[in-house]
Each structure stands twice: as structure tokens, then as C-alpha cells.
Scaffold this active site. Structure first.
Site, PDB file in Angstrom:
ATOM      1  N   THR A 125       0.819  -1.214   0.000  1.00  0.00           N
ATOM      2  CA  THR A 125       0.000   0.000   0.000  1.00  0.00           C
ATOM      3  C   THR A 125       0.853   1.264   0.000  1.00  0.00           C
ATOM      4  O   THR A 125       1.983   1.267   0.509  1.00  0.00           O
ATOM      5  CB  THR A 125      -0.908  -0.004   1.253  1.00  0.00           C
ATOM      6  N   ASP A 126       0.267   2.340  -0.511  1.00  0.00           N
ATOM      7  CA  ASP A 126       0.966   3.633  -0.470  1.00  0.00           C
ATOM      8  C   ASP A 126       1.120   4.139   0.966  1.00  0.00           C
ATOM      9  O   ASP A 126       1.931   5.030   1.230  1.00  0.00           O
ATOM     10  CB  ASP A 126       0.250   4.676  -1.330  1.00  0.00           C
ATOM     11  N   GLU A 127       0.348   3.550   1.885  1.00  0.00           N
ATOM     12  CA  GLU A 127       0.411   4.029   3.272  1.00  0.00           C
ATOM     13  C   GLU A 127       1.781   3.777   3.915  1.00  0.00           C
ATOM     14  O   GLU A 127       2.088   4.362   4.945  1.00  0.00           O
ATOM     15  CB  GLU A 127      -0.696   3.391   4.122  1.00  0.00           C
ATOM     16  N   TYR A 153      -1.523  -0.433  11.192  1.00  0.00           N
ATOM     17  CA  TYR A 153      -1.775  -1.102   9.901  1.00  0.00           C
ATOM     18  C   TYR A 153      -0.615  -0.860   8.936  1.00  0.00           C
ATOM     19  O   TYR A 153      -0.007  -1.796   8.409  1.00  0.00           O
ATOM     20  CB  TYR A 153      -3.088  -0.604   9.272  1.00  0.00           C
ATOM     21  N   LYS A 157       2.227  -3.442   7.272  1.00  0.00           N
ATOM     22  CA  LYS A 157       2.427  -3.629   5.832  1.00  0.00           C
ATOM     23  C   LYS A 157       3.886  -3.307   5.456  1.00  0.00           C
ATOM     24  O   LYS A 157       4.487  -3.983   4.623  1.00  0.00           O
ATOM     25  CB  LYS A 157       1.476  -2.738   5.031  1.00  0.00           C
TER      26      LYS A 157
HETATM   27  P1  NAD Z   1     -10.138  -6.857   2.599  1.00  0.00           P
HETATM   28  O1  NAD Z   1     -10.089  -6.575   4.052  1.00  0.00           O
HETATM   29  O2  NAD Z   1     -11.381  -6.535   1.830  1.00  0.00           O
HETATM   30  O3  NAD Z   1      -9.846  -8.421   2.351  1.00  0.00           O
HETATM   31  C1  NAD Z   1      -8.864  -9.114   3.035  1.00  0.00           C
HETATM   32  C2  NAD Z   1      -9.090 -10.616   2.799  1.00  0.00           C
HETATM   33  O4  NAD Z   1      -8.030 -11.322   3.449  1.00  0.00           O
HETATM   34  C3  NAD Z   1     -10.399 -11.151   3.383  1.00  0.00           C
HETATM   35  O5  NAD Z   1     -11.026 -12.014   2.471  1.00  0.00           O
HETATM   36  C4  NAD Z   1      -9.956 -11.917   4.626  1.00  0.00           C
HETATM   37  O6  NAD Z   1     -10.810 -13.010   4.958  1.00  0.00           O
HETATM   38  C5  NAD Z   1      -8.569 -12.403   4.196  1.00  0.00           C
HETATM   39  N1  NAD Z   1      -7.686 -12.661   5.337  1.00  0.00           N
HETATM   40  C6  NAD Z   1      -7.445 -11.853   6.399  1.00  0.00           C
HETATM   41  N2  NAD Z   1      -6.596 -12.461   7.262  1.00  0.00           N
HETATM   42  C7  NAD Z   1      -6.263 -13.656   6.699  1.00  0.00           C
HETATM   43  C8  NAD Z   1      -5.411 -14.714   7.088  1.00  0.00           C
HETATM   44  N3  NAD Z   1      -4.733 -14.674   8.233  1.00  0.00           N
HETATM   45  N4  NAD Z   1      -5.291 -15.784   6.268  1.00  0.00           N
HETATM   46  C9  NAD Z   1      -5.985 -15.843   5.101  1.00  0.00           C
HETATM   47  N5  NAD Z   1      -6.826 -14.878   4.695  1.00  0.00           N
HETATM   48  C10 NAD Z   1      -6.962 -13.797   5.481  1.00  0.00           C
HETATM   49  O7  NAD Z   1      -8.877  -6.137   1.988  1.00  0.00           O
HETATM   50  P2  NAD Z   1      -8.677  -5.432   0.562  1.00  0.00           P
HETATM   51  O8  NAD Z   1      -9.146  -4.028   0.649  1.00  0.00           O
HETATM   52  O9  NAD Z   1      -9.194  -6.315  -0.496  1.00  0.00           O
HETATM   53  O10 NAD Z   1      -7.078  -5.378   0.488  1.00  0.00           O
HETATM   54  C11 NAD Z   1      -6.349  -6.459  -0.086  1.00  0.00           C
HETATM   55  C12 NAD Z   1      -4.869  -6.155   0.010  1.00  0.00           C
HETATM   56  O11 NAD Z   1      -4.581  -4.947  -0.690  1.00  0.00           O
HETATM   57  C13 NAD Z   1      -4.364  -5.936   1.431  1.00  0.00           C
HETATM   58  O12 NAD Z   1      -3.097  -6.535   1.543  1.00  0.00           O
HETATM   59  C14 NAD Z   1      -4.270  -4.431   1.581  1.00  0.00           C
HETATM   60  O13 NAD Z   1      -3.270  -4.082   2.500  1.00  0.00           O
HETATM   61  C15 NAD Z   1      -3.909  -4.027   0.164  1.00  0.00           C
HETATM   62  N6  NAD Z   1      -4.337  -2.680  -0.261  1.00  0.00           N
HETATM   63  C16 NAD Z   1      -5.654  -2.310  -0.172  1.00  0.00           C
HETATM   64  C17 NAD Z   1      -6.052  -1.059  -0.646  1.00  0.00           C
HETATM   65  C18 NAD Z   1      -7.486  -0.613  -0.596  1.00  0.00           C
HETATM   66  O14 NAD Z   1      -7.781   0.537  -0.950  1.00  0.00           O
HETATM   67  N7  NAD Z   1      -8.446  -1.445  -0.190  1.00  0.00           N
HETATM   68  C19 NAD Z   1      -5.098  -0.196  -1.199  1.00  0.00           C
HETATM   69  C20 NAD Z   1      -3.758  -0.606  -1.263  1.00  0.00           C
HETATM   70  C21 NAD Z   1      -3.404  -1.850  -0.810  1.00  0.00           C
HETATM   71  O1  TDX Z   2     -16.303   6.688   8.446  1.00  0.00           O
HETATM   72  C1  TDX Z   2     -15.283   7.151   7.905  1.00  0.00           C
HETATM   73  N1  TDX Z   2     -15.144   8.503   7.818  1.00  0.00           N
HETATM   74  C2  TDX Z   2     -14.048   9.103   7.263  1.00  0.00           C
HETATM   75  O2  TDX Z   2     -13.967  10.334   7.217  1.00  0.00           O
HETATM   76  C3  TDX Z   2     -14.232   6.323   7.352  1.00  0.00           C
HETATM   77  C4  TDX Z   2     -14.339   4.833   7.411  1.00  0.00           C
HETATM   78  C5  TDX Z   2     -13.142   6.941   6.780  1.00  0.00           C
HETATM   79  N2  TDX Z   2     -13.038   8.283   6.759  1.00  0.00           N
HETATM   80  C6  TDX Z   2     -11.835   8.905   6.150  1.00  0.00           C
HETATM   81  C7  TDX Z   2     -10.507   8.389   6.648  1.00  0.00           C
HETATM   82  C8  TDX Z   2      -9.607   8.507   5.434  1.00  0.00           C
HETATM   83  O3  TDX Z   2      -9.068   9.807   5.357  1.00  0.00           O
HETATM   84  O4  TDX Z   2     -11.862   8.562   4.752  1.00  0.00           O
HETATM   85  C9  TDX Z   2     -10.538   8.302   4.252  1.00  0.00           C
HETATM   86  C10 TDX Z   2     -10.501   6.904   3.687  1.00  0.00           C
HETATM   87  O5  TDX Z   2     -10.635   6.009   4.781  1.00  0.00           O
HETATM   88  P1  TDX Z   2     -10.613   4.413   4.584  1.00  0.00           P
HETATM   89  O6  TDX Z   2     -11.672   4.034   3.607  1.00  0.00           O
HETATM   90  O7  TDX Z   2     -10.638   3.798   5.940  1.00  0.00           O
HETATM   91  O8  TDX Z   2      -9.217   4.189   3.832  1.00  0.00           O
HETATM   92  P2  TDX Z   2      -7.705   4.563   4.215  1.00  0.00           P
HETATM   93  O9  TDX Z   2      -7.533   4.737   5.666  1.00  0.00           O
HETATM   94  O10 TDX Z   2      -7.290   5.685   3.313  1.00  0.00           O
HETATM   95  O11 TDX Z   2      -6.968   3.191   3.790  1.00  0.00           O
HETATM   96  C11 TDX Z   2      -7.325   2.510   2.558  1.00  0.00           C
HETATM   97  O12 TDX Z   2      -6.373   2.766   1.549  1.00  0.00           O
HETATM   98  C12 TDX Z   2      -5.086   2.205   1.682  1.00  0.00           C
HETATM   99  C13 TDX Z   2      -7.445   1.000   2.778  1.00  0.00           C
HETATM  100  O13 TDX Z   2      -8.414   0.734   3.807  1.00  0.00           O
HETATM  101  C14 TDX Z   2      -6.113   0.395   3.113  1.00  0.00           C
HETATM  102  O14 TDX Z   2      -6.246  -1.030   3.245  1.00  0.00           O
HETATM  103  C15 TDX Z   2      -5.152   0.717   1.997  1.00  0.00           C
HETATM  104  O15 TDX Z   2      -3.874   0.240   2.300  1.00  0.00           O
END
Ligand code: NAD
Ligand code: TDX
Length: 344
Positions: A125-127, A153, A157
Site C-alpha cells: 500500500t501507499d500508506e 496497519y 504492511k
Molecule cells: P479486505 O479486508 O477486503 O480483504 C482481506 C481478505 O483477506 C479477506 O477475504 C480476509 O478473509 C482475508 N484474510 C485476512 N486475514 C487472513 C489470514 N490470516 N489468512 C488468510 N486470509 C486472510 O482487503 P482489501 O481491501 O481487499 O485489500 C487487499 C490487500 O490490498 C491488502 O493486503 C491491503 O493491505 C492491500 N491494499 C488495499 C487497498 C485498498 O484501498 N483497499 C489499497 C492498497 C493496498
Molecule cells: O467513516 C469514515 N469517515 C471518514 O472520514 C471512514 C471509514 C473513513 N473516513 C476517512 C478516513 C480517510 O481519510 O476517509 C478516508 C478513507 O478512509 P478508509 O476508507 O478507511 O481508507 P484509508 O484509511 O485511506 O486506507 C485505505 O487505503 C489504503 C485502505 O483501507 C487500506 O487497506 C489501503 O492500504
């Protein structure tokens, strides 16, 4: 080609499985997922019966189980999406983040070493780069930006990324890492900003914006992310990190207002609540490397992607209504009551 996709019952992993089965119908995809609160088997309903798809319920930290699966499937490629992914939950309790995101990654890579592998890909992630100030719009995260995390988190990562690079250097593991900005699209768990705001809007519930809502995220349609990973695992250089981003920065408050507008709901639903601890101000990816090396560019404009996403949530009410009717209620009450808003 046999590909193990971990975390494939979650948001991005499931979209990646759909993409791969469509783009590479001759590949076999094995989804390994623990089915935590964030994993939904119903998401994979449409592919469950495909002869070249297998679902295995397994924890990536379960070494014996993971080794057994590798022995059975002899994967060519492993793409690791499995993670605890919600920043707010990591602030409540970091421990499971360290376990899954760091220990789980090491178990998967040990299995890759033991059984041999063509490619291990870590979805990061970019985080991991921390955040950028709002008053420096000229700054972007490149692959050379130092790791500088803010939350448990992002630290977990970053720890995983460092381990991946160490396994590559020390053991010669053929690994790549991609670091992506915020994704949005179908099957996004409704604890995250965009699906939470859509669901609350549709239920005429308050829209909880953290602080003033001025934080900026760089939104990418999930399908574009999946295409980028497909390119990296096939054409990316081993040992390299690729940033993936949409060049699509938006303030949280503007996203929430846009969702209200699209759904015809009043902005008076917006409720400012206590800010996230350590809240990152701005994320912005420079995707020059993946563009120059692999020819990747995001294809979906935010204006179109958000419309498609909202339509998906309207057409698939059953999927998210089932989620928010269960344990999610307890999470929601606790998370948002703690933010000092009793009417949430
Ligand atoms: P998500 O939370 O929707 O899904 C995570 C999945 O992993 C779920 O199906 C969960 O059951 C499974 N999981 C969790 N713990 C596990 C374990 N111990 N063993 C096996 N499976 C397990 O997450 P997402 O948003 O789809 O993110 C997927 C990946 O991408 C993550 O690694 C996250 O850090 C990364 N990522 C997400 C975003 C975003 O915006 N959502 C952005 C950048 C990177
Ligand atoms: O109820 C809310 N109100 C609010 O203002 C929630 C859930 C979020 N927010 C804000 C927090 C953040 O500035 O919105 C922004 C986005 O929040 P999230 O959806 O929780 O995402 P973020 O924290 O940016 O992280 C996401 O992007 C990077 C993913 O959850 C991560 O898994 C990924 O690595």
C-alpha cells in the site's frame, strides 16, 4: 499456470480472481482465505463451480496447512492479498495486524522457498510512505520515497515489505511488490469510506466524516489495480517495487458530497465526528515507473468509476445488507460511539 491468490474472498482479491479467470482462462486459480469478518464466500459465488477454480479456507499463518496446499497445488505464482486492512481497527487492536500481515507473509514466503516458485507477489500500500502535506501539491510518492508509517496497519504492511525484500536478497526469492493507492469498486467492505457512505446514504443514516474531511486520497478503480498486478506478475522485474495510483486526488468531504448528489440525498446527513488518531493528510502516487516499464495507465475516470460503483451497490443490496445486519452492527456502534456521536 497455477496461481495461489490469498485473501481472494475480500475486496481486491475477489476482483483480481474475476479478472484473471477472464483474462487467462487457461490458468488455474486457487483462492486461499481464512474468511475473517472481511471475507465473504458469497462474493465468489459466480466462479465457485468453474473447473479451473478452487477455494480453500485457510489461515496464511497456518504453516502446516499452507505447506500442504503448496505440496498439492505446486503453484507457479503466489499473489498475497490476505491482510487485515482497516486502519481504524488497527488503532483499536494492532495484534492481529502483526500476526496476519507480517507473520503470515513470512509463512507464505517460506512455503515458496520450500516448494519452489516462479514469482511471489506482495500486494502492499501507499500508506507505507506515510503522508504528504496538503500545501505541497508538487510532492508525490515514488518507489524511492522512504518508508515512514503512521498507523499500526501501515507499519505492519511496511514490515511485510521489508521481509519480502530481505527474502529476495538473502534467499533469492523471485519477489515483486506493488504499492497501491485507495481502491474503490464492487465488493468493497462497507467499513471503508466509499461503501460506508453509500450504504448510510441509502439508509438515510448520518454520514460520519472524520474531522473536517480535508484529508486527500488518490482513488483508483479496483479493475485498474487488478490489471496492473497482472502486468507486474508477468512482466515486472524481480526484486522491484511498483507504485500503482490513479492520479485522482480527492478530499474526503468532496467524495461524500458527490455520493449525496448521485443518490439524491441531502448534505445535511453529513456529520463531522472525532478525527482518526494519527490521521494521514494526503496520499498521492507517482506511477511513472509502472507506466514507463510496463505500459500501465489507469483506464477508469473517477466520474465514471463512482457511478458504476454506486450502481453496483444499488443492484446488489443483498450483498452489503447481509454484512451490515450481522456482527458489523457491534463494530459500528463501538467505532462511531467512541467518536463522540450518539446519533450515529
Ligand atoms: P479486505 O479486508 O477486503 O480483504 C482481506 C481478505 O483477506 C479477506 O477475504 C480476509 O478473509 C482475508 N484474510 C485476512 N486475514 C487472513 C489470514 N490470516 N489468512 C488468510 N486470509 C486472510 O482487503 P482489501 O481491501 O481487499 O485489500 C487487499 C490487500 O490490498 C491488502 O493486503 C491491503 O493491505 C492491500 N491494499 C488495499 C487497498 C485498498 O484501498 N483497499 C489499497 C492498497 C493496498
Ligand atoms: O467513516 C469514515 N469517515 C471518514 O472520514 C471512514 C471509514 C473513513 N473516513 C476517512 C478516513 C480517510 O481519510 O476517509 C478516508 C478513507 O478512509 P478508509 O476508507 O478507511 O481508507 P484509508 O484509511 O485511506 O486506507 C485505505 O487505503 C489504503 C485502505 O483501507 C487500506 O487497506 C489501503 O492500504
Amino acid at each position: 499456470m497455477n496461481i495461489i491468490v490469498t485473501g481472494g474472498a475480500g475486496f481486491i482479491g475477489s476482483n483480481f480472481i474475476f479478472h484473471m479467470l477472464e483474462a487467462h482462462p487457461d490458468y488455474r486459480i486457487i483462492c486461499l482465505d481464512k474468511l475473517t469478518y472481511a471475507g465473504n464466500l458469497s462474493t465468489l459465488k459466480s466462479v465457485m463451480d468453474k473447473p479451473n477454480f478452487r477455494f480453500v479456507k485457510l489461515d496464511i499463518c497456518d504453516r502446516a496447512g499452507v505447506y500442504k496446499l503448496f505440496e498439492e497445488e505446486k503453484p507457479d505464482i503466489v499473489v498475497n492479498f490476505a491482510a487485515e486492512s482497516h486502519v481504524d481497527r488497527s488503532i483499536e487492536d494492532p495484534s492481529v495486524f502483526l500476526q496476519t500481515n507480517i507473520i503470515g507473509t513470512s509463512v507464505l514466503m517460506d512455503a515458496c522457498r520450500k516448494y519452489g516458485i516462479k514469482r511471489y507477489h506482495q500486494v502492499s500500500t501507499d500508506e507505507v510512505y506515510g503522508d504528504l502535506p496538503l500545501d505541497r501539491p508538487d510532492l508525490f510518492f515514488t518507489e524511492e520515497t522512504p518508508i515512514h508509517t503512521s498507523s499500526p496497519y501501515s507499519s505492519s504492511k511496511a514490515g511485510a515489505d521489508l521481509l519480502v525484500m530481505a527474502y529476495h536478497r538473502t534467499f533469492g526469492l523471485p519477489a515483486t511488490i506493488s504499492r497501491c493507492s485507495n481502491n474503490y469498486g464492487p465488493y468493497h467492505f462497507p467499513e471503508k469510506l466509499i461503501p460506508l457512505m453509500i450504504a448510510n446514504c441509502l439508509n438515510d443514516k448520518p454520514l460520519p466524516v472524520y474531522g473536517e474531511g480535508l484529508n486527500v486520497r488518490d482513488w483508483l478503480y479496483v479493475e485498474d489495480h487488478c490489471k496492473a498486478i497482472d502486468l507486474v506478475i508477468h512482466k515486472g522485474r524481480v526484486g522491484e517495487i511498483y507504485n500503482i495510483g490513479g492520479h485522482n486526488e480527492m478530499k474526503n468531504i468532496d467524495i461524500v458530497k458527490l455520493i449525496c448528489k448521485e443518490l439524491g440525498k441531502p448534505e445535511s446527513l453529513i456529520t463531522h465526528v472525532k478525527d482518526r488518531l494519527g490521521h494521514d493528510m494526503r496520499y498521492a502516487i507517482d506511477p511513472t515507473k509502472i507506466h514507463n516499464e510496463l505500459g500501465w495507465l489507469p483506464e477508469t475516470k473517477f466520474a465514471d468509476g463512482i457511478k458504476k460503483t454506486i450502481k453496483w451497490y444499488l443492484d446488489n443490496r443483498g450483498w452489503w445488507e447481509e454484512i451490515i445486519s450481522g456482527e458489523y452492527q457491534n463494530y459500528y456502534k463501538k467505532m462511531y460511539a467512541d467518536r463522540g456521536s450518539s446519533d450515529i
